[in-house]
Scaffold this active site. Sequence first.
Site, PDB file in Angstrom:
ATOM      1  N   GLY B   9      55.356  57.573  60.165  1.00 16.27           N
ATOM      2  CA  GLY B   9      54.632  56.809  59.136  1.00 16.27           C
ATOM      3  C   GLY B   9      53.409  56.135  59.709  1.00 16.27           C
ATOM      4  N   ALA B  12      50.878  50.549  57.195  1.00 22.03           N
ATOM      5  CA  ALA B  12      50.633  49.257  57.839  1.00 22.03           C
ATOM      6  C   ALA B  12      51.670  48.969  58.934  1.00 22.03           C
ATOM      7  CB  ALA B  12      50.645  48.141  56.785  1.00 22.03           C
ATOM      8  N   GLY B  14      53.921  51.011  60.328  1.00 19.10           N
ATOM      9  CA  GLY B  14      53.968  52.077  61.335  1.00 19.10           C
ATOM     10  C   GLY B  14      52.892  51.892  62.393  1.00 19.10           C
ATOM     11  N   ASN B 100      61.991  49.434  53.096  1.00 19.40           N
ATOM     12  CA  ASN B 100      62.331  48.348  52.167  1.00 19.40           C
ATOM     13  C   ASN B 100      63.479  48.715  51.236  1.00 19.40           C
ATOM     14  OD1 ASN B 100      60.883  45.951  52.365  1.00 19.40           O
ATOM     15  ND2 ASN B 100      59.024  46.898  51.548  1.00 19.40           N
ATOM     16  N   LYS B 179      66.620  39.829  52.685  1.00 21.94           N
ATOM     17  CA  LYS B 179      65.268  40.320  52.411  1.00 21.94           C
ATOM     18  C   LYS B 179      65.184  40.911  51.004  1.00 21.94           C
ATOM     19  CE  LYS B 179      61.268  42.684  54.156  1.00 21.94           C
ATOM     20  NZ  LYS B 179      60.642  43.556  55.146  1.00 21.94           N
ATOM     21  N   ASN B 187      58.423  39.916  44.585  1.00 21.21           N
ATOM     22  CA  ASN B 187      57.533  41.072  44.379  1.00 21.21           C
ATOM     23  C   ASN B 187      57.221  41.375  42.914  1.00 21.21           C
ATOM     24  OD1 ASN B 187      57.546  41.174  47.117  1.00 21.21           O
ATOM     25  ND2 ASN B 187      57.998  43.346  47.269  1.00 21.21           N
ATOM     26  N   SER B 243      53.480  43.015  48.695  1.00 18.56           N
ATOM     27  CA  SER B 243      53.142  44.447  48.768  1.00 18.56           C
ATOM     28  C   SER B 243      53.120  45.046  47.367  1.00 18.56           C
ATOM     29  CB  SER B 243      54.155  45.180  49.636  1.00 18.56           C
ATOM     30  OG  SER B 243      55.468  44.989  49.127  1.00 18.56           O
TER      31      SER B 243
END
Lengths: 296, 296
Positions: B9, B12, B14, B100, B179, B187, B243
Amino acid sequence: MKPKIGIIGGGAIGLFFAARLSLYADVTVFVRRTEQQVRLNAEGIKLGTDTYSVRSEVTGEQSFRHQDLLFVTVKSYQLAGLKAQLETFPKETPLAFLTNGIGHIEWLKELSAETILLGITSHGVVRRSDREVESSGSGETTLGIWCGSFDEGLKEYLTTLPDFPVSFSANIFKEIYRKLLINTAINPLTALLNVPNGSLLTNKEFHGLLLEVVREANRVLQVENGIEVVEEICRNTAFNWSSMAVDLLHKRKTEIDAIVLPVLKMLEEKELSAERLTMLYQLIKGKENENAKLDD
Amino acid sequence: MKPKIGIIGGGAIGLFFAARLSLYADVTVFVRRTEQQVRLNAEGIKLGTDTYSVRSEVTGEQSFRHQDLLFVTVKSYQLAGLKAQLETFPKETPLAFLTNGIGHIEWLKELSAETILLGITSHGVVRRSDREVESSGSGETTLGIWCGSFDEGLKEYLTTLPDFPVSFSANIFKEIYRKLLINTAINPLTALLNVPNGSLLTNKEFHGLLLEVVREANRVLQVENGIEVVEEICRNTAFNWSSMAVDLLHKRKTEIDAIVLPVLKMLEEKELSAERLTMLYQLIKGKENENAKLDD
């Protein structure tokens, strides 16, 4: 002799009514700002490509000029500040409120006017400047007597104007609840999502939410075929943006407290829950708070 | 000898991991596009004002190069498409998923890898280009063994890197649920409302909604002091955009299906209702649909 019709409010609907009625009546537009008054008196109202002459006065200045009928077209949240001005008109002057929602109806009892009409109008109008409006969809106006009695001659006159459909309803609350259901369902969703009305039909998720919101509100508003009524409006105004969407986009105060809050109160009184409508109310009020912060 | 660490990946997280680990390990970044691979090999990764040399390969091309550990940092919705590539690595290669949400965890059973780690990371990282990232908040990484066994030497190595805090947790699901609660609450609300995280504390209406959403989600996630945990994150990242807010703003697909959908499923399994979370899910999915239409 032409009837004397006063219009309080120089917003989209006020200017539109003033322009259209100026052909048949002696119209005076009452506005808040001298700047707008001066322009209206000097240049008239531009509706589409035509210009209409009107008289304009500032609401703050006492006016004893007789009016056969006074339309009140201001936003719901501006009404309370207008009470003192309304009382400067003789109590015989019939007042016709075209204000959105039902938040103001209890408040009308405090007025000394003998005759009060409630009305709803479905004209789509966009205001471009202090004197320019554009029609974004033809509509009609329905009035009903809330208290007092209305002159039969004037009623006959109003309901036969060419190209300006006005009707009187014996059950104006039925019409008001119908419009309230439409506004309750369409306005906060389109405002929150920043989409035109048609998206509430074409977007599967939004459509699902629309149906749920209509069902919640209609548990108290009891509009016949509520879902079909709201869907038809979305279809007929698919490319239009609701007034609440435009208000939120321009970071202006919305009419959420006149439209959704009374429905939530009615539901609460009947001990009916309305999670989605409650959440929409919170989201829109929160967005208003954010916008107010930006102005600081 | 430096350990060989692969990172799948080039997003960001990665690129951030690759840059930071490149000081201590022999790092290979596996990316999808040849264009990005060429730039990374030629110019390295720019993190802030520093440049870090890395090796880069394209995931599509079979690689038998031995890796001591392979971090998977792709978006949750990209994982399914990556399965064939993951199977090209020897089954002895430990895989560490930093993805995530929890939508992918059941799916991991289908992999032939002997050792699988789950991890969460709290580094705030913004990607500026194919080779440029910026830190928007220092963070840490927690790993836990989901299946298999992990080399003690490598574990010791990973947990003692200067300025790159990594820890191992015996109960990684506790950290993942923590999380997940944070992401579930912050989010969708910030994405829908298009506000930075801090607005969920400073705006009274938004704060009320945040508390209600946390309460709904925490009926299954059972995070200790859930409200305080979420509020602390909002406070510490007050000026950051989540995000999901950034994804929706850029009209990209969001991770709503990896974050909120599993929580809704858990609630449904326990026959617990969650009106606000359900509505947030519908609103975000609807916004994604609208954005997809714009691409047509």
